[in-house]
Design a protein around this motif. Sequence first.
Motif, PDB file in Angstrom:
ATOM      1  N   CYS A  98      -0.721   6.252   3.037  1.00  0.00           N
ATOM      2  CA  CYS A  98      -1.972   5.709   3.568  1.00  0.00           C
ATOM      3  C   CYS A  98      -1.888   5.360   5.044  1.00  0.00           C
ATOM      4  O   CYS A  98      -2.905   5.014   5.664  1.00  0.00           O
ATOM      5  CB  CYS A  98      -2.373   4.460   2.765  1.00  0.00           C
ATOM      6  SG  CYS A  98      -2.829   4.816   1.058  1.00  0.00           S
TER       7      CYS A  98
ATOM      8  N   ARG B 268      -8.179   4.840  -5.995  1.00  0.00           N
ATOM      9  CA  ARG B 268      -7.020   3.965  -6.191  1.00  0.00           C
ATOM     10  C   ARG B 268      -6.699   3.165  -4.945  1.00  0.00           C
ATOM     11  O   ARG B 268      -6.371   1.982  -5.017  1.00  0.00           O
ATOM     12  CB  ARG B 268      -5.820   4.814  -6.596  1.00  0.00           C
ATOM     13  CG  ARG B 268      -4.547   4.015  -6.809  1.00  0.00           C
ATOM     14  CD  ARG B 268      -3.390   4.935  -7.054  1.00  0.00           C
ATOM     15  NE  ARG B 268      -2.132   4.195  -7.065  1.00  0.00           N
ATOM     16  CZ  ARG B 268      -0.920   4.750  -7.108  1.00  0.00           C
ATOM     17  NH1 ARG B 268      -0.834   6.081  -7.107  1.00  0.00           N
ATOM     18  NH2 ARG B 268       0.166   4.021  -7.123  1.00  0.00           N
ATOM     19  N   THR B 269      -6.810   3.806  -3.816  1.00  0.00           N
ATOM     20  CA  THR B 269      -6.430   3.124  -2.566  1.00  0.00           C
ATOM     21  C   THR B 269      -7.567   2.267  -2.020  1.00  0.00           C
ATOM     22  O   THR B 269      -7.364   1.133  -1.575  1.00  0.00           O
ATOM     23  CB  THR B 269      -6.004   4.144  -1.512  1.00  0.00           C
ATOM     24  OG1 THR B 269      -7.049   5.124  -1.347  1.00  0.00           O
ATOM     25  CG2 THR B 269      -4.738   4.860  -1.924  1.00  0.00           C
TER      26      THR B 269
ATOM     27  N   VAL C 128       0.867  -1.188   0.000  1.00  0.00           N
ATOM     28  CA  VAL C 128       0.000   0.000   0.000  1.00  0.00           C
ATOM     29  C   VAL C 128       0.902   1.236   0.000  1.00  0.00           C
ATOM     30  O   VAL C 128       1.952   1.257   0.653  1.00  0.00           O
ATOM     31  CB  VAL C 128      -0.915   0.001   1.249  1.00  0.00           C
ATOM     32  CG1 VAL C 128      -1.822   1.230   1.253  1.00  0.00           C
ATOM     33  CG2 VAL C 128      -1.722  -1.287   1.293  1.00  0.00           C
TER      34      VAL C 128
ATOM     35  N   LEU D 139      -6.628  -1.144   4.554  1.00  0.00           N
ATOM     36  CA  LEU D 139      -6.906   0.181   5.110  1.00  0.00           C
ATOM     37  C   LEU D 139      -7.851   0.078   6.308  1.00  0.00           C
ATOM     38  O   LEU D 139      -7.707   0.827   7.282  1.00  0.00           O
ATOM     39  CB  LEU D 139      -7.517   1.078   4.032  1.00  0.00           C
ATOM     40  CG  LEU D 139      -6.569   1.442   2.877  1.00  0.00           C
ATOM     41  CD1 LEU D 139      -7.294   2.233   1.809  1.00  0.00           C
ATOM     42  CD2 LEU D 139      -5.368   2.234   3.399  1.00  0.00           C
TER      43      LEU D 139
ATOM     44  N   TYR E  30      -6.995  -1.615  -1.802  1.00  0.00           N
ATOM     45  CA  TYR E  30      -6.450  -1.995  -0.491  1.00  0.00           C
ATOM     46  C   TYR E  30      -7.466  -1.781   0.643  1.00  0.00           C
ATOM     47  O   TYR E  30      -7.084  -1.443   1.776  1.00  0.00           O
ATOM     48  CB  TYR E  30      -5.196  -1.161  -0.180  1.00  0.00           C
ATOM     49  CG  TYR E  30      -4.205  -1.087  -1.305  1.00  0.00           C
ATOM     50  CD1 TYR E  30      -3.438  -2.203  -1.635  1.00  0.00           C
ATOM     51  CD2 TYR E  30      -4.049   0.086  -2.033  1.00  0.00           C
ATOM     52  CE1 TYR E  30      -2.510  -2.141  -2.678  1.00  0.00           C
ATOM     53  CE2 TYR E  30      -3.132   0.154  -3.062  1.00  0.00           C
ATOM     54  CZ  TYR E  30      -2.362  -0.961  -3.395  1.00  0.00           C
ATOM     55  OH  TYR E  30      -1.454  -0.892  -4.418  1.00  0.00           O
TER      56      TYR E  30
ATOM     57  N   TYR F 117      -4.400  10.993   6.013  1.00  0.00           N
ATOM     58  CA  TYR F 117      -5.113  10.167   5.043  1.00  0.00           C
ATOM     59  C   TYR F 117      -6.402   9.611   5.651  1.00  0.00           C
ATOM     60  O   TYR F 117      -7.475   9.673   5.046  1.00  0.00           O
ATOM     61  CB  TYR F 117      -4.219   9.019   4.564  1.00  0.00           C
ATOM     62  CG  TYR F 117      -4.954   8.053   3.659  1.00  0.00           C
ATOM     63  CD1 TYR F 117      -5.115   8.325   2.299  1.00  0.00           C
ATOM     64  CD2 TYR F 117      -5.503   6.871   4.174  1.00  0.00           C
ATOM     65  CE1 TYR F 117      -5.810   7.438   1.479  1.00  0.00           C
ATOM     66  CE2 TYR F 117      -6.192   5.983   3.363  1.00  0.00           C
ATOM     67  CZ  TYR F 117      -6.338   6.275   2.017  1.00  0.00           C
ATOM     68  OH  TYR F 117      -7.028   5.411   1.212  1.00  0.00           O
TER      69      TYR F 117
END
Length: 369
Positions: A130, A198-199, A126, A207, A203, A135
């Motif tokens: 993040c 995107r994150t 990741v 996250l 992920y 974030y």
Amino acid sequence: MVQTKEECLAFLGEARDALDELSLLEEQEKGLSQEETRLENELETEKKLMADRIQKTVKKRREEIRATYEKEMTKAQEQLKKMRNKREKAKSEGVKERIQEETRPLTDEIRELKVQLRALIRQNHVPGYCQSSLYYGLYFPRHVKEYLMLFVYVLIFFMVIPWGVYLVIPGRKPLYLAVIYLADILVVGGSYLTIGNRTKLLYMETLREGRKYQDQIRDNRKKIKRLTTAIRRDRNESLYNLEKYDDEIARLQQELSDVADKQKDALNAFETVTKNILADEIEHNHKEKLDQLQEEYQQVSAELRLVMQKVKEKRLYVSGSYGTYLGKEFMDSQKIMQLTDIVREGRAANVSEAIAVYEAGRQQSQPGR
């Protein structure tokens, strides 16, 4: 009253002599009165000078005593202030060490959680940003502080910056503002959505796991804050080894109290004894001159009273013996001389005729007569 020429001349001569004697006595009275006033003023001036010197000397000595003790008290107060500062510094250090000691398990746990979060992010490939609180505040807000962070982000990037750019552009037009906001939405909003998509899409599970770490870190920080507040509010100072400072502070306070008591005693002794001695010494230094002035003043006053009595008696004698016959107008040595010349020249046989001749001659000499 019938008078011969010789009697008339004798009467006028006696009247003139009496008036001359009265004039001399009046001059003597005036001179003695002036001398009495001078001596009285000089005597009062000398007394005032003596009183002022006593007052200034007493005040100076009193201030010297007060200043001497106040200097010592100032030193003790400065030492007391320094010792209290040292005690406060020692207490602050003790509180700081106690906070570090009692919060160490929590800080160690936070450090370990950060290490685990970093490892989790790296292990699942990741992006490094993040793992930051920023974030999670922007993309996974859960607490009031994080929602506030998101609000500030929106406020800055979608209000402050566009409006600021619009204000610096020359020839501002509404169209420019619309273009700026459009560009801002595309750039900032697009970046925000791009990073989020995107994150989150790639992920999300990682996250969410990271969110748990962030929550644990936040909980530990809140515990540290509560514990720190409780320690700072704790009134029990026995844990900080402050006894040596307290003993020194007590000693300095006692020393300050002793000096204040000594100052009070010294000032009391000055007011009851020393001040009187100083006054007696100064009065002794002025005594000779004051006694001399007082003696001279009393002598002149006595002489003046005697002369005033003589003037009173002579004035009554002259008025009763000559004034009733000559009249007030001719109670003058020069006029009596003129009357004497008139009688001596044979132009009058007595005083009344001489007065008549004098009056007639004066009327003839006046203009318009």
